[in-house]
Motif scaffolding. Structure first.
Motif, PDB file in Angstrom:
ATOM      1  N   SER A   1       0.820  -1.201   0.000  1.00  0.00           N
ATOM      2  CA  SER A   1       0.000   0.000   0.000  1.00  0.00           C
ATOM      3  C   SER A   1       0.858   1.255   0.000  1.00  0.00           C
ATOM      4  CB  SER A   1      -0.922  -0.018   1.225  1.00  0.00           C
ATOM      5  OG  SER A   1      -1.698   1.151   1.284  1.00  0.00           O
ATOM      6  N   LEU A   2       1.986   1.215   0.729  1.00  0.00           N
ATOM      7  CA  LEU A   2       2.867   2.376   0.777  1.00  0.00           C
ATOM      8  C   LEU A   2       3.527   2.652  -0.561  1.00  0.00           C
ATOM      9  CD1 LEU A   2       4.582   1.811   4.245  1.00  0.00           C
ATOM     10  CD2 LEU A   2       2.947   3.607   3.648  1.00  0.00           C
ATOM     11  N   THR A   3       3.885   1.597  -1.287  1.00  0.00           N
ATOM     12  CA  THR A   3       4.617   1.782  -2.538  1.00  0.00           C
ATOM     13  C   THR A   3       3.704   1.980  -3.741  1.00  0.00           C
ATOM     14  OG1 THR A   3       4.744  -0.611  -2.841  1.00  0.00           O
ATOM     15  CG2 THR A   3       6.588   0.451  -1.714  1.00  0.00           C
ATOM     16  N   THR A   4       2.504   1.392  -3.718  1.00  0.00           N
ATOM     17  CA  THR A   4       1.633   1.462  -4.893  1.00  0.00           C
ATOM     18  C   THR A   4       0.393   2.324  -4.680  1.00  0.00           C
ATOM     19  OG1 THR A   4       0.274  -0.457  -4.262  1.00  0.00           O
ATOM     20  CG2 THR A   4       2.311  -0.904  -5.480  1.00  0.00           C
ATOM     21  N   GLY A   5       0.098   2.663  -3.417  1.00  0.00           N
ATOM     22  CA  GLY A   5      -1.137   3.384  -3.144  1.00  0.00           C
ATOM     23  C   GLY A   5      -2.353   2.482  -3.170  1.00  0.00           C
ATOM     24  N   ARG A   6      -2.151   1.177  -3.251  1.00  0.00           N
ATOM     25  CA  ARG A   6      -3.251   0.219  -3.288  1.00  0.00           C
ATOM     26  C   ARG A   6      -3.159  -0.733  -2.107  1.00  0.00           C
ATOM     27  NH1 ARG A   6      -3.731  -1.676  -9.621  1.00  0.00           N
ATOM     28  NH2 ARG A   6      -3.898   0.407 -10.529  1.00  0.00           N
ATOM     29  N   THR A   7      -4.315  -1.173  -1.660  1.00  0.00           N
ATOM     30  CA  THR A   7      -4.354  -2.118  -0.542  1.00  0.00           C
ATOM     31  C   THR A   7      -4.522  -3.556  -1.007  1.00  0.00           C
ATOM     32  OG1 THR A   7      -6.757  -1.972  -0.326  1.00  0.00           O
ATOM     33  CG2 THR A   7      -5.450  -0.336   0.869  1.00  0.00           C
ATOM     34  N   GLY A   8      -5.108  -3.745  -2.210  1.00  0.00           N
ATOM     35  CA  GLY A   8      -5.477  -5.083  -2.662  1.00  0.00           C
ATOM     36  C   GLY A   8      -6.822  -5.512  -2.126  1.00  0.00           C
ATOM     37  N   ASN A   9      -7.361  -4.760  -1.141  1.00  0.00           N
ATOM     38  CA  ASN A   9      -8.647  -5.115  -0.531  1.00  0.00           C
ATOM     39  C   ASN A   9      -9.808  -4.695  -1.425  1.00  0.00           C
ATOM     40  OD1 ASN A   9      -7.114  -5.809   1.733  1.00  0.00           O
ATOM     41  ND2 ASN A   9      -7.430  -3.810   2.695  1.00  0.00           N
ATOM     42  N   ILE A  10     -10.907  -5.429  -1.327  1.00  0.00           N
ATOM     43  CA  ILE A  10     -12.172  -4.986  -1.905  1.00  0.00           C
ATOM     44  C   ILE A  10     -13.232  -5.024  -0.818  1.00  0.00           C
ATOM     45  CG2 ILE A  10     -11.624  -5.720  -4.250  1.00  0.00           C
ATOM     46  CD1 ILE A  10     -13.444  -8.130  -3.842  1.00  0.00           C
ATOM     47  N   GLY A  11     -14.197  -4.133  -0.910  1.00  0.00           N
ATOM     48  CA  GLY A  11     -15.278  -4.083   0.061  1.00  0.00           C
ATOM     49  C   GLY A  11     -16.573  -4.604  -0.544  1.00  0.00           C
ATOM     50  N   ILE A  12     -17.352  -5.315   0.246  1.00  0.00           N
ATOM     51  CA  ILE A  12     -18.648  -5.826  -0.204  1.00  0.00           C
ATOM     52  C   ILE A  12     -19.710  -5.391   0.794  1.00  0.00           C
ATOM     53  CG2 ILE A  12     -20.012  -7.858  -0.796  1.00  0.00           C
ATOM     54  CD1 ILE A  12     -17.477  -9.297  -1.533  1.00  0.00           C
ATOM     55  N   MET A  13     -20.765  -4.767   0.276  1.00  0.00           N
ATOM     56  CA  MET A  13     -21.860  -4.276   1.110  1.00  0.00           C
ATOM     57  C   MET A  13     -23.118  -5.091   0.821  1.00  0.00           C
ATOM     58  SD  MET A  13     -20.502  -1.289   2.361  1.00  0.00           S
ATOM     59  CE  MET A  13     -21.892  -0.248   2.688  1.00  0.00           C
ATOM     60  N   VAL A  14     -23.802  -5.528   1.872  1.00  0.00           N
ATOM     61  CA  VAL A  14     -25.074  -6.242   1.711  1.00  0.00           C
ATOM     62  C   VAL A  14     -26.108  -5.624   2.640  1.00  0.00           C
ATOM     63  CG1 VAL A  14     -23.967  -8.416   1.045  1.00  0.00           C
ATOM     64  CG2 VAL A  14     -24.484  -7.979   3.449  1.00  0.00           C
ATOM     65  N   PRO A  15     -27.385  -5.681   2.262  1.00  0.00           N
ATOM     66  CA  PRO A  15     -28.426  -5.097   3.125  1.00  0.00           C
ATOM     67  C   PRO A  15     -28.732  -5.912   4.374  1.00  0.00           C
ATOM     68  CG  PRO A  15     -29.143  -5.212   0.826  1.00  0.00           C
ATOM     69  CD  PRO A  15     -27.918  -6.065   0.952  1.00  0.00           C
TER      70      PRO A  15
ATOM     71  N   ARG B   1      -9.560 -16.421  -5.278  1.00  0.00           N
ATOM     72  CA  ARG B   1      -8.857 -16.863  -6.492  1.00  0.00           C
ATOM     73  C   ARG B   1      -8.038 -15.739  -7.105  1.00  0.00           C
ATOM     74  NH1 ARG B   1      -9.039 -17.459 -11.919  1.00  0.00           N
ATOM     75  NH2 ARG B   1     -10.700 -15.935 -12.187  1.00  0.00           N
ATOM     76  N   LEU B   2      -8.527 -14.515  -6.987  1.00  0.00           N
ATOM     77  CA  LEU B   2      -7.849 -13.368  -7.594  1.00  0.00           C
ATOM     78  C   LEU B   2      -6.914 -12.642  -6.631  1.00  0.00           C
ATOM     79  CD1 LEU B   2     -10.899 -11.941  -9.589  1.00  0.00           C
ATOM     80  CD2 LEU B   2      -8.938 -13.203 -10.513  1.00  0.00           C
ATOM     81  N   GLY B   3      -6.839 -13.115  -5.386  1.00  0.00           N
ATOM     82  CA  GLY B   3      -5.891 -12.540  -4.440  1.00  0.00           C
ATOM     83  C   GLY B   3      -6.361 -11.274  -3.747  1.00  0.00           C
ATOM     84  N   HIS B   4      -7.668 -11.096  -3.571  1.00  0.00           N
ATOM     85  CA  HIS B   4      -8.199  -9.899  -2.917  1.00  0.00           C
ATOM     86  C   HIS B   4      -8.762 -10.230  -1.539  1.00  0.00           C
ATOM     87  CE1 HIS B   4      -7.885  -7.257  -6.392  1.00  0.00           C
ATOM     88  NE2 HIS B   4      -8.505  -8.161  -7.132  1.00  0.00           N
ATOM     89  N   PRO B   5      -8.175  -9.714  -0.463  1.00  0.00           N
ATOM     90  CA  PRO B   5      -8.860  -9.800   0.834  1.00  0.00           C
ATOM     91  C   PRO B   5     -10.171  -9.015   0.773  1.00  0.00           C
ATOM     92  CG  PRO B   5      -6.552  -9.201   1.112  1.00  0.00           C
ATOM     93  CD  PRO B   5      -6.846  -9.091  -0.347  1.00  0.00           C
ATOM     94  N   VAL B   6     -11.175  -9.492   1.519  1.00  0.00           N
ATOM     95  CA  VAL B   6     -12.510  -8.893   1.461  1.00  0.00           C
ATOM     96  C   VAL B   6     -12.866  -8.264   2.798  1.00  0.00           C
ATOM     97  CG1 VAL B   6     -14.972  -9.409   1.248  1.00  0.00           C
ATOM     98  CG2 VAL B   6     -13.341 -10.453  -0.328  1.00  0.00           C
ATOM     99  N   LEU B   7     -13.359  -7.022   2.744  1.00  0.00           N
ATOM    100  CA  LEU B   7     -13.937  -6.358   3.902  1.00  0.00           C
ATOM    101  C   LEU B   7     -15.445  -6.295   3.683  1.00  0.00           C
ATOM    102  CD1 LEU B   7     -10.915  -5.455   3.964  1.00  0.00           C
ATOM    103  CD2 LEU B   7     -11.683  -3.325   4.989  1.00  0.00           C
ATOM    104  N   LEU B   8     -16.208  -6.672   4.720  1.00  0.00           N
ATOM    105  CA  LEU B   8     -17.657  -6.834   4.579  1.00  0.00           C
ATOM    106  C   LEU B   8     -18.396  -5.871   5.491  1.00  0.00           C
ATOM    107  CD1 LEU B   8     -20.185  -8.475   3.651  1.00  0.00           C
ATOM    108  CD2 LEU B   8     -19.708 -10.025   5.571  1.00  0.00           C
ATOM    109  N   ALA B   9     -19.521  -5.341   4.995  1.00  0.00           N
ATOM    110  CA  ALA B   9     -20.387  -4.507   5.823  1.00  0.00           C
ATOM    111  C   ALA B   9     -21.839  -4.902   5.604  1.00  0.00           C
ATOM    112  CB  ALA B   9     -20.191  -3.029   5.488  1.00  0.00           C
ATOM    113  N   ASP B  10     -22.602  -4.994   6.693  1.00  0.00           N
ATOM    114  CA  ASP B  10     -24.034  -5.275   6.668  1.00  0.00           C
ATOM    115  C   ASP B  10     -24.750  -3.969   7.010  1.00  0.00           C
ATOM    116  OD1 ASP B  10     -26.648  -6.003   7.139  1.00  0.00           O
ATOM    117  OD2 ASP B  10     -26.183  -7.662   8.483  1.00  0.00           O
ATOM    118  N   THR B  11     -25.564  -3.443   6.084  1.00  0.00           N
ATOM    119  CA  THR B  11     -26.186  -2.136   6.276  1.00  0.00           C
ATOM    120  C   THR B  11     -27.541  -2.210   6.969  1.00  0.00           C
ATOM    121  OG1 THR B  11     -27.313  -2.132   4.120  1.00  0.00           O
ATOM    122  CG2 THR B  11     -25.031  -1.356   4.184  1.00  0.00           C
TER     123      THR B  11
END
Length: 341
Positions: free
Chosen positions: A70-84, A104-114
């Motif tokens: 993240s420090l070198t590329t400005g990217r975290t690799g994370n993706i966020g998923i929102m569900v109701p 499979r694509l190498g993305h850690p997932v952060l989840l939020a329930d709204t």
């Protein structure tokens, strides 16, 4: 002392030495710099090489340093998923497909329930946007303008929702509604109800429109039966209005509501399907386990979640967007529909 290779063959966890980027490079037959790019800037590495690197990393148990990337590329690799609503098995299935594809694509997932709250969804989306590279919004209840606001913060993909100019993975709600109406007409029903979910729901509006249009085209009367919470209790709460509507069959916004409705009708002593037929939407796993088993419109939930993550990955890596899959719906006839009296 054990050397590195011996330590890896040893089965005592305390003796195992963590794999390094050089180990992965050697196993994949590439340079350490290529391994670094594969995880930090995957668009710079061709797909076959990246796949080989990811497989080598999985075999060796290698975990890239996300903070350093993240420090070198400005990217975290994370993706966020929102569900109701995580309590709704429909979204659990979508998440399962999304998580599988993200792994499979190498993305850690952060989840939020709204919790079915559009204002909470807007707050969570803004907060998540600071921690992830992109977002998947499932069944978003935000307004079009609010969704567009979030899209200016991070790339995003919608599931079961459409906003002009934004990528979306949608299902054939209209086709499913047509099959449900045709089935009820074939059983002799002439006055059918639609039990609606939240008034701000895109999929609810789409399903009601499709049911009413197909009913009118088939010469049937379609009666709207209020708006209810998209939950088991919401379905139970709809029972009185369904009975007052004088219909012989109903199509319900989702399966969880449909099961609640059947539960309350049976508690009232109403025979389902002898006195009233019920059709749900989604085909969640418990629909087949219920008594009577629920007639419902099957939606490919896991496939939708996986497709959304694949499309988001393409947006993040500069790759060619993955063509959306054919997410056709299918009526599954079980025990809650029968011929009209």
């Amino acid at each position: 002392m054990l050397n590195r290779s011996a330590a890896r063959r040893h089965h005592d966890p305390e003796d195992v030495i963590t794999a390094t980027i050089r180990d992965v490079a050697a196993a994949a037959g590439v340079s350490p710099a290529t391994v670094s790019r594969a995880f930090g800037r995957p668009e710079k590495v061709d797909e076959s090489t990246r796949r080989r690197i990811v497989e080598a990393a999985e075999r060796l148990g290698y975990q890239p340093n996300r903070a350093a990337q993240s420090l070198t590329t400005g990217r975290t690799g994370n993706i966020g998923i929102m569900v109701p609503d995580l309590a709704n098995p429909f979204f659990t299935s979508v998440l399962k497909g999304a998580q599988h594809q993200a792994n499979r694509l190498g993305h850690p997932v952060l989840l939020a329930d709204t919790e079915e709250d559009p204002s909470a969804e807007l707050r969570f989306s803004r907060a998540l946007a600071q921690q992830v590279d992109g977002l998947v919004l499932c069944g978003s209840l935000m307004s079009d303008d609010e969704v567009l606001q979030i899209s200016r913060l991070r790339p995003l993909v919608l599931v079961n929702r459409q906003v002009p100019k934004l990528p979306a993975i949608t299902v054939d709600n209209a086709g499913g509604a047509r099959q449900a109406v045709t089935h009820l007409r074939a059983l002799g029903h002439r006055r059918i109800g639609y039990v609606a979910g939240p008034p701000g729901s895109y999929s609810n509006a789409e399903r009601y429109q499709a049911v009413s249009e197909h009913a009118e085209g088939a010469g049937l009367e379609c009666v709207p039966v209020g708006h209810f919470e998209p939950s088991f209790e919401g379905g139970r709460g709809a029972a009185d209005q369904v009975l007052l509507a004088g219909v012989s069959a109903v199509v319900v916004y989702n399966d969880v509501m449909a099961l609640g409705l059947v539960n309350q009708l049976v508690a009232y002593g109403v025979a389902v399907p002898a006195e009233i037929s019920v059709v749900g939407f989604d085909d969640i796993p418990i629909a087949a386990m219920f008594t009577p088993a629920l007639t419902t419109v099957r939606i490919p939930r896991e496939q939708a979640g996986g497709a959304a993550v694949a499309h988001l990955h393409a947006l993040l890596t500069g790759g060619r967007p993955v063509p959306p899959p054919d997410l056709t719906t299918e009526l599954v006839v079980r025990g809650t529909t029968a011929r009209s009296r």
